[in-house]
Design a protein around this motif. Sequence first.
Motif, PDB file in Angstrom:
ATOM      1  N   ASN A 126       0.812  -1.210   0.000  1.00 53.63           N
ATOM      2  CA  ASN A 126       0.000   0.000   0.000  1.00 53.63           C
ATOM      3  C   ASN A 126       0.850   1.267   0.000  1.00 53.63           C
ATOM      4  O   ASN A 126       1.967   1.286   0.527  1.00 53.63           O
ATOM      5  N   HIS A 127       0.293   2.308  -0.565  1.00 56.51           N
ATOM      6  CA  HIS A 127       0.807   3.666  -0.386  1.00 56.51           C
ATOM      7  C   HIS A 127      -0.397   4.584  -0.437  1.00 56.51           C
ATOM      8  O   HIS A 127      -0.790   5.075  -1.505  1.00 56.51           O
ATOM      9  N   LEU A 128      -1.013   4.785   0.724  1.00 57.29           N
ATOM     10  CA  LEU A 128      -2.258   5.549   0.791  1.00 57.29           C
ATOM     11  C   LEU A 128      -1.991   7.034   0.549  1.00 57.29           C
ATOM     12  O   LEU A 128      -0.855   7.514   0.619  1.00 57.29           O
ATOM     13  N   ILE A 129      -3.056   7.753   0.277  1.00 58.58           N
ATOM     14  CA  ILE A 129      -2.932   9.175  -0.047  1.00 58.58           C
ATOM     15  C   ILE A 129      -2.313   9.934   1.115  1.00 58.58           C
ATOM     16  O   ILE A 129      -2.540   9.623   2.287  1.00 58.58           O
ATOM     17  N   SER A 130      -1.524  10.947   0.789  1.00 55.26           N
ATOM     18  CA  SER A 130      -0.735  11.653   1.807  1.00 55.26           C
ATOM     19  C   SER A 130      -1.604  12.552   2.671  1.00 55.26           C
ATOM     20  O   SER A 130      -2.779  12.785   2.385  1.00 55.26           O
ATOM     21  N   LYS A 131      -0.978  13.095   3.713  1.00 54.07           N
ATOM     22  CA  LYS A 131      -1.656  13.999   4.633  1.00 54.07           C
ATOM     23  C   LYS A 131      -1.581  15.445   4.155  1.00 54.07           C
ATOM     24  O   LYS A 131      -1.949  16.366   4.889  1.00 54.07           O
ATOM     25  N   GLY A 132      -1.105  15.651   2.945  1.00 52.01           N
ATOM     26  CA  GLY A 132      -1.023  17.005   2.400  1.00 52.01           C
ATOM     27  C   GLY A 132      -2.376  17.703   2.429  1.00 52.01           C
ATOM     28  O   GLY A 132      -3.404  17.125   2.068  1.00 52.01           O
ATOM     29  N   GLY A 133      -2.375  18.954   2.866  1.00 48.52           N
ATOM     30  CA  GLY A 133      -3.607  19.722   2.975  1.00 48.52           C
ATOM     31  C   GLY A 133      -4.237  19.696   4.346  1.00 48.52           C
ATOM     32  O   GLY A 133      -5.132  20.507   4.631  1.00 48.52           O
ATOM     33  N   ASP A 134      -3.800  18.775   5.220  1.00 55.09           N
ATOM     34  CA  ASP A 134      -4.308  18.789   6.591  1.00 55.09           C
ATOM     35  C   ASP A 134      -3.818  20.044   7.310  1.00 55.09           C
ATOM     36  O   ASP A 134      -2.730  20.551   7.036  1.00 55.09           O
ATOM     37  N   GLN A 135      -4.608  20.529   8.238  1.00 58.01           N
ATOM     38  CA  GLN A 135      -4.190  21.690   9.017  1.00 58.01           C
ATOM     39  C   GLN A 135      -3.053  21.293   9.961  1.00 58.01           C
ATOM     40  O   GLN A 135      -3.060  20.209  10.533  1.00 58.01           O
ATOM     41  N   PRO A 136      -2.065  22.174  10.130  1.00 57.07           N
ATOM     42  CA  PRO A 136      -0.938  21.862  11.008  1.00 57.07           C
ATOM     43  C   PRO A 136      -1.337  21.911  12.476  1.00 57.07           C
ATOM     44  O   PRO A 136      -2.377  22.479  12.838  1.00 57.07           O
ATOM     45  N   LEU A 137      -0.480  21.326  13.330  1.00 60.55           N
ATOM     46  CA  LEU A 137      -0.766  21.325  14.764  1.00 60.55           C
ATOM     47  C   LEU A 137      -0.849  22.731  15.329  1.00 60.55           C
ATOM     48  O   LEU A 137      -1.528  22.966  16.336  1.00 60.55           O
ATOM     49  N   THR A 138      -0.159  23.691  14.686  1.00 57.52           N
ATOM     50  CA  THR A 138      -0.182  25.082  15.156  1.00 57.52           C
ATOM     51  C   THR A 138      -1.268  25.902  14.470  1.00 57.52           C
ATOM     52  O   THR A 138      -1.220  27.135  14.493  1.00 57.52           O
ATOM     53  N   ALA A 139      -2.252  25.263  13.874  1.00 56.58           N
ATOM     54  CA  ALA A 139      -3.297  25.966  13.134  1.00 56.58           C
ATOM     55  C   ALA A 139      -4.120  26.865  14.043  1.00 56.58           C
ATOM     56  O   ALA A 139      -4.189  26.663  15.261  1.00 56.58           O
ATOM     57  N   GLN A 140      -4.785  27.844  13.417  1.00 55.60           N
ATOM     58  CA  GLN A 140      -5.695  28.696  14.190  1.00 55.60           C
ATOM     59  C   GLN A 140      -6.980  27.959  14.540  1.00 55.60           C
ATOM     60  O   GLN A 140      -7.715  28.390  15.423  1.00 55.60           O
ATOM     61  N   TYR A 141      -7.260  26.851  13.859  1.00 57.61           N
ATOM     62  CA  TYR A 141      -8.463  26.066  14.139  1.00 57.61           C
ATOM     63  C   TYR A 141      -8.091  24.898  15.046  1.00 57.61           C
ATOM     64  O   TYR A 141      -7.243  24.080  14.699  1.00 57.61           O
TER      65      TYR A 141
END
Length: 608
Positions: free
Chosen positions: A469-484
């Motif tokens: 497997n090589h599942l889809i990346s986490k690109g686009g996820d909000q970072p841990l330091t996000a404002q949300y």
Amino acid sequence: MPSRSSARLAALTVAAVCSAASAVVLTSPAHADAVRIHDIQGTTRISPFAGQKVTDVPGIVTATRTYGSSRGFWLQDPSPDDNPATSEGVFVFTGSTPKVAVGDSVTVTGTVSEYVPGGASSGNQSLTEITKPTVTTVSTGNPVPAPVVIDAKSVPDAYTPAGDTAANGSINGLTLDPAQYALDYYESLEGMNVQVENTRVVTGTDPYSELWVTVKPWEHRNRRGGTVYGSYDSQNTGRLQIQSLGATADFPKANVGDTLEGTTTGPLDFNQFGGYTLVASELGTLKSGGLERETTRQQSARELAVATYNVENLDPSDKTFDQHAAAIVNNLQSPDIVSLEEIQDDNGATDDGTVDASVTVNKLIDAIVAAGGPKYDWRSINPVNDQDGGEPGGNIRQVFLFNPERVSFVDRAGGDSTTAVGVTKENGKAELTVSPGRIDPSNAAWQASRKPLVGQFVFHGKTVFVIGNHLISKGGDQPLTAQYQPVTRGSEIQRHAQATEVNTFVKDILKIQKNANVIALGDMNDFEFSGTAKIMEGDGELWSAIKSLPRSERYTYDYQGNEQVLDQILISPAIRRGCDFEYDSVHINSEFHDQISDHDPQVLRFRP
């Protein structure tokens, strides 16, 4: 800064959206009634003066950034107020080399800006700045305000408050509580001169001359010196990124477990690639921790060794074949089956319709032989051109290497890029309809992503099904330091659908043969505690074998000071309960500055 890093460094701050007007330097007294920096910063992440012009803001220049497109200087008020929530520092964006020096007492007239590094869609917090400045020099040679010491006592254990539900979960408008939350504490120091002392490196130096340290030596520490990310509530508050205002060539080449001895001092910035960052005008001295690359033990004659290894966009032009081969032969002890991820086609990123990867794979096999390893055979399926994501033109795919002297591959014709593999029953046993094959490649779950590669192997007369497997990346996820807060992990939607497909296929095998040996392995791009892993595990059809390790040893990847699991080997009940197995995360890459891949390989040994 040298040009090779200027593009990344430019993205780290606000230059892309601020005016490139040069600062005008005058000489006259400061106005006594000027707005102060702590007034501009305010008690939340959003300045009460955002979008407004401020006049004659006084302060001492603590540092200058003279490279890239984010040029400017940091200004700090030497006469702070008594409110710990209000920062006394701010970045002044000039757009060209600033005409001030450290120690200058100046006043600044300009527009207050709230910039979101990476753009609003990134979810990042905003950065308060003064833009389009007119700078008046009052005096020179003044002492710089003493740095605020950031240490284990000053950083709270709680990471962040929950966001305001009335503001879609944003924390930007909340009053800062620096005594309660780590993100609030760091925000209360934004732009100020800060200092850390004798800090341990928890992510090695990257190609952009950055590293991460921790100011909390015992926070989720492992035996090799890293800091483990073990749950969504274990963000590790002591992590801090370190950059330098000096030359790239002088930046220390650090590995995990090394220390920056003495003091590291500079302004606290916020950027797109890691959040709060100490941009050092003074760097500590690097002291080696002596970290060495790991070597797993060799499998016994009756043990089947199966490995997964992301070789990071390997193509024939790369210079790392000999190093990858040495790692497979020496550090992994020549596993019987190796599931590779990120094998590119024969001309790499050239986007001309080439999809075959025979040159790439055979170059690696030859290098393995030259390193003293076995002559591996291999199986794979070429993807449809530009349909599997990854680097455009690269056509990355999974490849099975196997040692034909130890294991055999069951070939069944008909598997191709668009044909779905199925499971049939023969003599009471599960068999693949095609081998190698791909799981339901037309399913929307695999859009612009790698399709799982399935193969049927035989070891000492026992059938073993392997799903690469090589599942889809986490690109686009909000970072841990996000404002949300809590952050949104948008990539999970597709990854969960992919995990469902893999679990369904495993169920098809186990419905026919409940004691079948099934292994699903690869770069899952998600944690062992994640929803993705739980979906793939299902109701016991699979189990992530990295969970057999102590919690402090569960990591395959090191990202922004957090050692975490992205690569996994999941096993069926027959392997987990019916036989002895041994799991090893072999740390040869993720902790080192001179890595040949950003992933550590994983090895499972068991007796079918």
